[in-house]
Design an enzyme around this catalytic site. Sequence first.
Site, PDB file in Angstrom:
ATOM      1  CG  ASP A  18      -2.088   0.950   1.083  1.00  8.74           C
ATOM      2  OD1 ASP A  18      -2.355   1.408  -0.046  1.00  8.74           O
ATOM      3  OD2 ASP A  18      -2.730   1.241   2.111  1.00  8.74           O
ATOM      4  NE  ARG A  22      -1.333   6.571   1.397  1.00 10.47           N
ATOM      5  CZ  ARG A  22      -1.411   5.614   2.305  1.00 10.47           C
ATOM      6  NH1 ARG A  22      -1.144   5.875   3.565  1.00 10.47           N
ATOM      7  NH2 ARG A  22      -1.761   4.397   1.949  1.00 10.47           N
ATOM      8  CD1 TRP A  23       7.362   6.454  -2.839  1.00 12.66           C
ATOM      9  CD2 TRP A  23       6.872   7.063  -4.946  1.00 12.66           C
ATOM     10  NE1 TRP A  23       8.538   6.557  -3.535  1.00 12.66           N
ATOM     11  CE2 TRP A  23       8.278   6.922  -4.820  1.00 12.66           C
ATOM     12  CE3 TRP A  23       6.337   7.428  -6.185  1.00 12.66           C
ATOM     13  CZ2 TRP A  23       9.148   7.144  -5.891  1.00 12.66           C
ATOM     14  CZ3 TRP A  23       7.206   7.656  -7.245  1.00 12.66           C
ATOM     15  CH2 TRP A  23       8.594   7.518  -7.090  1.00 12.66           C
ATOM     16  CG  HIS A  35      -0.383   2.410  -9.409  1.00 15.06           C
ATOM     17  ND1 HIS A  35      -0.581   1.973  -8.119  1.00 15.06           N
ATOM     18  CD2 HIS A  35      -1.475   3.164  -9.719  1.00 15.06           C
ATOM     19  CE1 HIS A  35      -1.749   2.443  -7.668  1.00 15.06           C
ATOM     20  NE2 HIS A  35      -2.312   3.178  -8.618  1.00 15.06           N
ATOM     21  CB  SER A  63      -8.698  -5.494  -3.134  1.00  8.56           C
ATOM     22  OG  SER A  63      -9.351  -4.259  -3.378  1.00  8.56           O
ATOM     23  CD  GLU A  65     -13.386  -5.521  -1.439  1.00 12.89           C
ATOM     24  OE1 GLU A  65     -12.169  -5.783  -1.368  1.00 12.89           O
ATOM     25  OE2 GLU A  65     -14.265  -6.413  -1.383  1.00 12.89           O
ATOM     26  CG  ASN A  66      -7.929  -2.205  -5.217  1.00 13.12           C
ATOM     27  OD1 ASN A  66      -7.004  -2.991  -5.049  1.00 13.12           O
ATOM     28  ND2 ASN A  66      -8.173  -1.228  -4.349  1.00 13.12           N
ATOM     29  CD1 TRP A  67     -13.241  -5.414  -9.041  1.00 14.19           C
ATOM     30  CD2 TRP A  67     -12.560  -4.578 -11.012  1.00 14.19           C
ATOM     31  NE1 TRP A  67     -12.592  -6.417  -9.721  1.00 14.19           N
ATOM     32  CE2 TRP A  67     -12.171  -5.937 -10.932  1.00 14.19           C
ATOM     33  CE3 TRP A  67     -12.233  -3.854 -12.165  1.00 14.19           C
ATOM     34  CZ2 TRP A  67     -11.486  -6.581 -11.959  1.00 14.19           C
ATOM     35  CZ3 TRP A  67     -11.551  -4.500 -13.186  1.00 14.19           C
ATOM     36  CH2 TRP A  67     -11.188  -5.843 -13.081  1.00 14.19           C
ATOM     37  NE  ARG A  69      -7.667   1.940  -5.474  1.00 18.93           N
ATOM     38  CZ  ARG A  69      -6.465   2.067  -4.955  1.00 18.93           C
ATOM     39  NH1 ARG A  69      -5.478   2.526  -5.693  1.00 18.93           N
ATOM     40  NH2 ARG A  69      -6.233   1.743  -3.706  1.00 18.93           N
ATOM     41  CG  LEU A 184      -6.312  -7.642   8.436  1.00 14.16           C
ATOM     42  CD1 LEU A 184      -6.969  -8.926   8.956  1.00 14.16           C
ATOM     43  CD2 LEU A 184      -4.846  -7.909   8.132  1.00 14.16           C
TER      44      LEU A 184
HETATM   45  C1  IPE Z   1      -5.428  -2.811  -0.275  1.00 14.96           C
HETATM   46  O1  IPE Z   1      -5.102  -1.474  -0.398  1.00 14.96           O
HETATM   47  C2  IPE Z   1      -5.395  -3.476  -1.628  1.00 14.96           C
HETATM   48  C3  IPE Z   1      -4.072  -3.639  -2.238  1.00 14.96           C
HETATM   49  C4  IPE Z   1      -2.935  -3.279  -1.687  1.00 14.96           C
HETATM   50  C5  IPE Z   1      -4.077  -4.271  -3.524  1.00 14.96           C
HETATM   51  P1  IPE Z   1      -6.211  -0.342  -0.566  1.00 14.96           P
HETATM   52  O2  IPE Z   1      -5.470   0.932  -0.697  1.00 14.96           O
HETATM   53  O3  IPE Z   1      -7.149  -0.709  -1.655  1.00 14.96           O
HETATM   54  O4  IPE Z   1      -6.997  -0.439   0.816  1.00 14.96           O
HETATM   55  P2  IPE Z   1      -7.907   0.631   1.564  1.00 14.96           P
HETATM   56  O5  IPE Z   1      -8.941   1.098   0.575  1.00 14.96           O
HETATM   57  O6  IPE Z   1      -7.018   1.757   1.971  1.00 14.96           O
HETATM   58  O7  IPE Z   1      -8.480  -0.083   2.730  1.00 14.96           O
HETATM   59  C1  IPE Z   2      -1.520   0.359  -3.464  1.00 14.10           C
HETATM   60  O1  IPE Z   2      -1.349   1.731  -3.493  1.00 14.10           O
HETATM   61  C2  IPE Z   2      -1.765  -0.210  -4.841  1.00 14.10           C
HETATM   62  C3  IPE Z   2      -3.111  -0.770  -5.039  1.00 14.10           C
HETATM   63  C4  IPE Z   2      -4.084  -0.764  -4.163  1.00 14.10           C
HETATM   64  C5  IPE Z   2      -3.374  -1.369  -6.322  1.00 14.10           C
HETATM   65  P1  IPE Z   2      -2.563   2.746  -3.423  1.00 14.10           P
HETATM   66  O2  IPE Z   2      -2.963   3.115  -4.813  1.00 14.10           O
HETATM   67  O3  IPE Z   2      -3.660   2.211  -2.582  1.00 14.10           O
HETATM   68  O4  IPE Z   2      -1.867   3.984  -2.720  1.00 14.10           O
HETATM   69  P2  IPE Z   2      -2.506   4.957  -1.642  1.00 14.10           P
HETATM   70  O5  IPE Z   2      -3.040   4.125  -0.535  1.00 14.10           O
HETATM   71  O6  IPE Z   2      -3.583   5.738  -2.339  1.00 14.10           O
HETATM   72  O7  IPE Z   2      -1.350   5.811  -1.205  1.00 14.10           O
HETATM   73 MG    MG Z   3      -4.123   2.379  -0.598  1.00 14.69          MG
END
Ligand code: IPE
Ligand code: IPE
Ligand code: MG
Length: 229
Positions: A18, A22-23, A35, A63, A65-67, A69, A184
Amino acid sequence: MTATIAPARARHVAIIMDGNGRWAKRRHLPRVVGHQRGVEAVRKLVRATAALDLECLTLYAFSSENWKRPEDEVDDLMGLMRKFIRSDLPEFIEHGVRLHIIGDWRGLAPDIVAMLDDALRQTARGTRTLAVALNYGGQQEIARAASAAAAEGAITPEAIAAQLDTASLPPLDLLIRTSGEVRLSNFLLWQAAYAEMLFVDTLWPDFTPEHLAAALQDFATRERRYGGR
Ligand code: IPE
Ligand code: IPE
Ligand code: MG
């Protein structure tokens, strides 16, 4: 003669990668650059697993849930996945890395599913495992496993465990999350029951094999009790 107690060695480490966004934000760069640098961090870590004598590394890449985004970010992530498989598969084969996928990965785009199928076949004889969580949700995995267990008989913890996507992997020893978040996010909920946890502030693109080595040293000092004494 002094007896020496060998420190516990982790066989299976999982990481919630994660902090890519932010990076990038801190550097006033587009998220996709975060990424991309995250993929670089993955590459270096996979190369280091042999030297660290790690049997299995499981990485949370996307994840269920990442859909949620924005579509362009999801497209960027899928594009990076295609690029990563294409560029790194030969190295996996050469270095004995066995690819394993957990999650509902057959729900990804058909061309990615085909690439992954091919990569799984070509790396099947590897001796160290890189498990990648793709379209993965822990609750979804448990629900699928419970349904499969029910179809065969009684729903017991053992029957569910045998149906999980991780059934062929060693038990989870250490779960790491980067970026300072302490949750988690639906990752390995079942498997984490007695795993050790480590939350570090490092953002994922800055996470190096040295960070993993330090995490393994920390793990070696922990006393695991599993409810006993
Ligand atoms: C968890 O990170 C999923 C992955 C690292 C692939 P997220 O950034 O999606 O989690 P939340 O939304 O902060 O809980
Ligand atoms: C983790 O980095 C990568 C994935 C969830 C695919 P994030 O994209 O969640 O980065 P932050 O949490 O917004 O910094
Ligand atoms: Mg994140």
